[in-house]
Design an enzyme around this catalytic site. Structure first.
Site, PDB file in Angstrom:
ATOM      1  N   SER A  75      -6.762   0.828   3.659  1.00 20.52           N
ATOM      2  CA  SER A  75      -5.798  -0.240   3.946  1.00 20.52           C
ATOM      3  C   SER A  75      -5.776  -0.560   5.434  1.00 20.52           C
ATOM      4  O   SER A  75      -5.806   0.345   6.273  1.00 20.52           O
ATOM      5  CB  SER A  75      -4.403   0.213   3.515  1.00 20.52           C
ATOM      6  OG  SER A  75      -3.430  -0.655   4.053  1.00 20.52           O
ATOM      7  N   SER A  76      -5.672  -1.849   5.750  1.00 12.26           N
ATOM      8  CA  SER A  76      -5.599  -2.243   7.162  1.00 12.26           C
ATOM      9  C   SER A  76      -4.336  -1.699   7.823  1.00 12.26           C
ATOM     10  O   SER A  76      -4.257  -1.648   9.046  1.00 12.26           O
ATOM     11  CB  SER A  76      -5.660  -3.766   7.279  1.00 12.26           C
ATOM     12  OG  SER A  76      -4.612  -4.354   6.535  1.00 12.26           O
ATOM     13  N   ASP A  77      -3.343  -1.287   7.032  1.00 11.06           N
ATOM     14  CA  ASP A  77      -2.121  -0.721   7.597  1.00 11.06           C
ATOM     15  C   ASP A  77      -2.212   0.791   7.790  1.00 11.06           C
ATOM     16  O   ASP A  77      -1.208   1.434   8.111  1.00 11.06           O
ATOM     17  CB  ASP A  77      -0.927  -1.053   6.691  1.00 11.06           C
ATOM     18  CG  ASP A  77      -0.609  -2.540   6.689  1.00 11.06           C
ATOM     19  OD1 ASP A  77      -0.662  -3.155   7.768  1.00 11.06           O
ATOM     20  OD2 ASP A  77      -0.306  -3.085   5.611  1.00 11.06           O
TER      21      ASP A  77
ATOM     22  N   ASN B 297       0.846  -1.187   0.000  1.00  6.82           N
ATOM     23  CA  ASN B 297       0.000   0.000   0.000  1.00  6.82           C
ATOM     24  C   ASN B 297       0.878   1.231   0.000  1.00  6.82           C
ATOM     25  O   ASN B 297       1.944   1.259   0.591  1.00  6.82           O
ATOM     26  CB  ASN B 297      -0.969  -0.002   1.200  1.00  6.82           C
ATOM     27  CG  ASN B 297      -0.311  -0.517   2.469  1.00  6.82           C
ATOM     28  OD1 ASN B 297       0.528   0.163   3.053  1.00  6.82           O
ATOM     29  ND2 ASN B 297      -0.683  -1.717   2.888  1.00  6.82           N
TER      30      ASN B 297
ATOM     31  N   HIS C 104       5.852  -6.029   0.415  1.00 10.63           N
ATOM     32  CA  HIS C 104       6.506  -7.260   0.866  1.00 10.63           C
ATOM     33  C   HIS C 104       7.494  -7.683  -0.222  1.00 10.63           C
ATOM     34  O   HIS C 104       7.584  -8.862  -0.556  1.00 10.63           O
ATOM     35  CB  HIS C 104       5.474  -8.351   1.137  1.00 10.63           C
ATOM     36  CG  HIS C 104       4.571  -8.083   2.308  1.00 10.63           C
ATOM     37  ND1 HIS C 104       4.049  -9.077   3.092  1.00 10.63           N
ATOM     38  CD2 HIS C 104       4.098  -6.930   2.825  1.00 10.63           C
ATOM     39  CE1 HIS C 104       3.275  -8.550   4.042  1.00 10.63           C
ATOM     40  NE2 HIS C 104       3.288  -7.245   3.890  1.00 10.63           N
TER      41      HIS C 104
ATOM     42  N   SER D 270      -8.309  -1.278   1.193  1.00  6.93           N
ATOM     43  CA  SER D 270      -7.833  -2.590   1.638  1.00  6.93           C
ATOM     44  C   SER D 270      -8.230  -3.695   0.657  1.00  6.93           C
ATOM     45  O   SER D 270      -9.409  -3.812   0.301  1.00  6.93           O
ATOM     46  CB  SER D 270      -8.416  -2.908   3.021  1.00  6.93           C
ATOM     47  OG  SER D 270      -7.903  -4.117   3.517  1.00  6.93           O
ATOM     48  N   GLY D 271      -7.243  -4.473   0.217  1.00  5.24           N
ATOM     49  CA  GLY D 271      -7.517  -5.717  -0.497  1.00  5.24           C
ATOM     50  C   GLY D 271      -8.195  -5.576  -1.846  1.00  5.24           C
ATOM     51  O   GLY D 271      -8.795  -6.539  -2.323  1.00  5.24           O
TER      52      GLY D 271
ATOM     53  N   TYR E   9      23.714  16.027  -8.614  1.00  4.39           N
ATOM     54  CA  TYR E   9      23.120  14.981  -9.438  1.00  4.39           C
ATOM     55  C   TYR E   9      21.764  15.488  -9.908  1.00  4.39           C
ATOM     56  O   TYR E   9      21.051  16.175  -9.180  1.00  4.39           O
ATOM     57  CB  TYR E   9      22.944  13.713  -8.619  1.00  4.39           C
ATOM     58  CG  TYR E   9      22.343  12.547  -9.357  1.00  4.39           C
ATOM     59  CD1 TYR E   9      23.152  11.585  -9.959  1.00  4.39           C
ATOM     60  CD2 TYR E   9      20.960  12.397  -9.453  1.00  4.39           C
ATOM     61  CE1 TYR E   9      22.604  10.502 -10.634  1.00  4.39           C
ATOM     62  CE2 TYR E   9      20.405  11.320 -10.134  1.00  4.39           C
ATOM     63  CZ  TYR E   9      21.232  10.376 -10.723  1.00  4.39           C
ATOM     64  OH  TYR E   9      20.685   9.305 -11.388  1.00  4.39           O
TER      65      TYR E   9
END
Lengths: 233, 233, 233, 233
Positions: D76-78, D30, D99, D46-47, D229
């Protein structure tokens, strides 16, 4: 058609080719080409996303002075490394710098890349050398130019077109060739042999480099007067 | 439609299939097919980029003499290896040579590829053998032809269609089959099992090959008179 | 629209999804789905290339007897394994078998897959079990049916929907779920956690599975009455 | 155009960018962005599968209270982790949680990610820290909010924009930046350096982090007042 349009097109294409080959994520890399007769090199601008890059963005510099000859953008921050290599390595017409994952892992491990097989020997007639570390003074000084210097040191006694790559310790690979296209090919080959060499050591910790005779046979199949690989030119 | 058009189309398609399967970068590989009734083999030309390859570029040679029968380009530099394998390995109708990363790592490690599971057994009825090294004299002599010879030596006592691949030490894999399509399938399977076998050893240094009964069961599910995998032909 | 058209479409899509996700090369895999109310399962035909697969090729069988109800092709050779799992594992509505590289390496190493992190716990509420080896008699007998039997044995005392996968030793993974879509998701998750777990052990040979509390918290975020991941249904 | 349309578009694009970069499979990730002037953050629902995601699906929440301001879906659950990071980490305008396989392996191994080369130093001015484990009470309590807390603890004494990532032990990476685009870039760079670092250790178990001088030189080439840069802004 602008100034040095042909060279800039080839350098653009080289930069896109290393992305397509999976050697580059984000803007981690730069490809240059030299036109020694015209006394110029052309290189990717610094930090410009590849998807927006056009030939007009490619910056052209005087090969001796490093002054910008054409192009509105700031050249790659690694430009002094490329200039140093063109100055010191006779016959080099294209240079590729990437942070490709396996070649970078070898560079970070501080080890030269051994010649474990004929894929390696087809492109590099011996181990790919690793540079010494720069001193603190060198890091604080002309860092990019001196990065070129340590590559040249690592090639002492080696024909740069017979060993067209080096690993800058703690940093990553530079590869080169007689022109941009050969530099790109050598960069792609370097990543492939860096991967196979890593797995070779995992499968056999006692693995030893191949013999000189087999290595020379393969290198000379593809390079030099006795080459018989590819089509007659 | 030119001479041997069907064979050349299949060989072209085989060469493109190994690229699509990720077994080949640059021009590291070649696929051939034989028409034993016509007494010819067809093979990729040497060093031609895959994106430009057409069926007309595929070179046709006399299977006995190696003389070019059709095609303007120089055949793959590995042609003598293919010819030697067609001469010595009965029933082989297609051959694939790649430098695919995991199979090459096994070849560079000098180890045969053990049969650690049923994916392997579905294609190879035992370990994939590794060749001996060529001597210095052999490397200096008919190098490519003798590469075929050491593969044949490594297969002594083995039915080549029950073990349709070998690893040339310090070099890379050759795979084959009854026709071009089966050779390509075996080359793809070889790379997959070479990868899984490498990880199997990292996860369990004591890993042992599977038993003969399970290996035979799987191989014979797909091959031979009792096969029950796939559709009835 | 033919008989069981909806189920066959979903099974077709599941078979294509595991190819798109990179779990399958060649024809190494098969996906099935069950309609328990209708008393049937549908599965990929044996050895048919994915690019030619249509819903009409999907074979429908009676869930009890295994007799073909619809479809002209021979069903996957692994059909008896799928039937055995539907018979023994309550609530399972979809099954995926692949030879995905990392899960296969764990299966070939003969080790269960430890739960090293929350990605694993989001899908599997504990280690993914590995089966015992089949005996020589079992290999020679109803091999595919008994492969289902050893999976069921490995799940003794485990709710199959809380641990929706197993590794068949020397072979590869089976994953499942309440329907085809969840089985595919679990197969994809299994390969991802098999890869991360392998690297976890290389980075830290002393790595230990996560605690029960963290594992349960993550599993129950996504599954069961207290789930709060995803959208309310 | 709905409320906060610009922010939602950028958050949508950030979520799609991490999928394109190969950091995410299934719905494992997420991305959020904050508009501190407007007092809101926007995050993926979420999902929800990425292929169906539109800007209208992106949920907008009050940055202080966490109340939903716009968007019909469950965030999101996070989300509590993101909120905690925006509260505690000054200057952060975008957060990415994935992940991704190599960064997750480091997180699962419980080790901070050492700075083995300049690719790392270009983005992270020191090792990427790993959090402590949450206690059983913390796991049972405000788990997601406390996940933010342990990240903040791990950054004690560190400028979050000079070390824009952390590894949550047994879980996976969070990366951030001054805006969504920089957070995405740092997440991509993190996965690349996590892979190269793992291989560096395999090639040389004695590998040591690079010196402070080289690391500072590279970080300050790209960041801060002396950066040279990229293009002048």
């Amino acid at each position: 058609m602008g100034i040095h349009a042909g060279l800039r097109e080839r350098v653009l294409e080289g930069n896109l080719a290393v992305v397509r080959a999976g050697l580059v994520v984000l803007t981690f890399g730069n490809v240059s080409g030299a036109d020694r007769d015209a006394g110029v090199m052309a290189i990717k601008p610094s930090g410009v996303p590849y998807e927006h890059l056009t030939a007009d963005d490619i910056v052209v510099l005087d090969l001796e002075t490093g002054d910008v000859v054409a192009g509105a953008a700031r050249p790659s921050s690694d430009t002094p490394t490329h200039l140093a290599l063109y100055h010191e390595l006779a016959g080099v017409g294209g240079i590729v710098h990437t942070h490709s994952p396996f070649a970078t892992a070898w560079a970070q491990s501080g080890r030269e890349l051994p010649c474990y097989g004929t894929t390696h020997a087809d492109h590099f007639d011996g181990p790919v050398p690793v540079t010494r570390a720069l001193t603190s003074d060198e890091v604080a000084g002309d860092y990019e130019g001196l990065t070129g210097r340590v590559i040249v040191e690592a090639l002492e006694g080696i024909d740069p077109l017979e060993r067209p790559a080096a690993l800058v310790v703690s940093h990553g690979p530079f590869a080169w060739g007689a022109d941009v296209e050969q530099a790109v090919e050598n960069a792609i080959a370097l990543e492939a042999v860096a991967a196979s060499a890593a797995w070779t050591e995992l499968l056999s910790p006692q693995a030893a480099p191949i013999g000189d005779d087999l290595r020379r046979r393969h290198f000379s199949r593809k390079h030099g007067p006795a080459a018989y690989y590819g089509q007659p030119s």
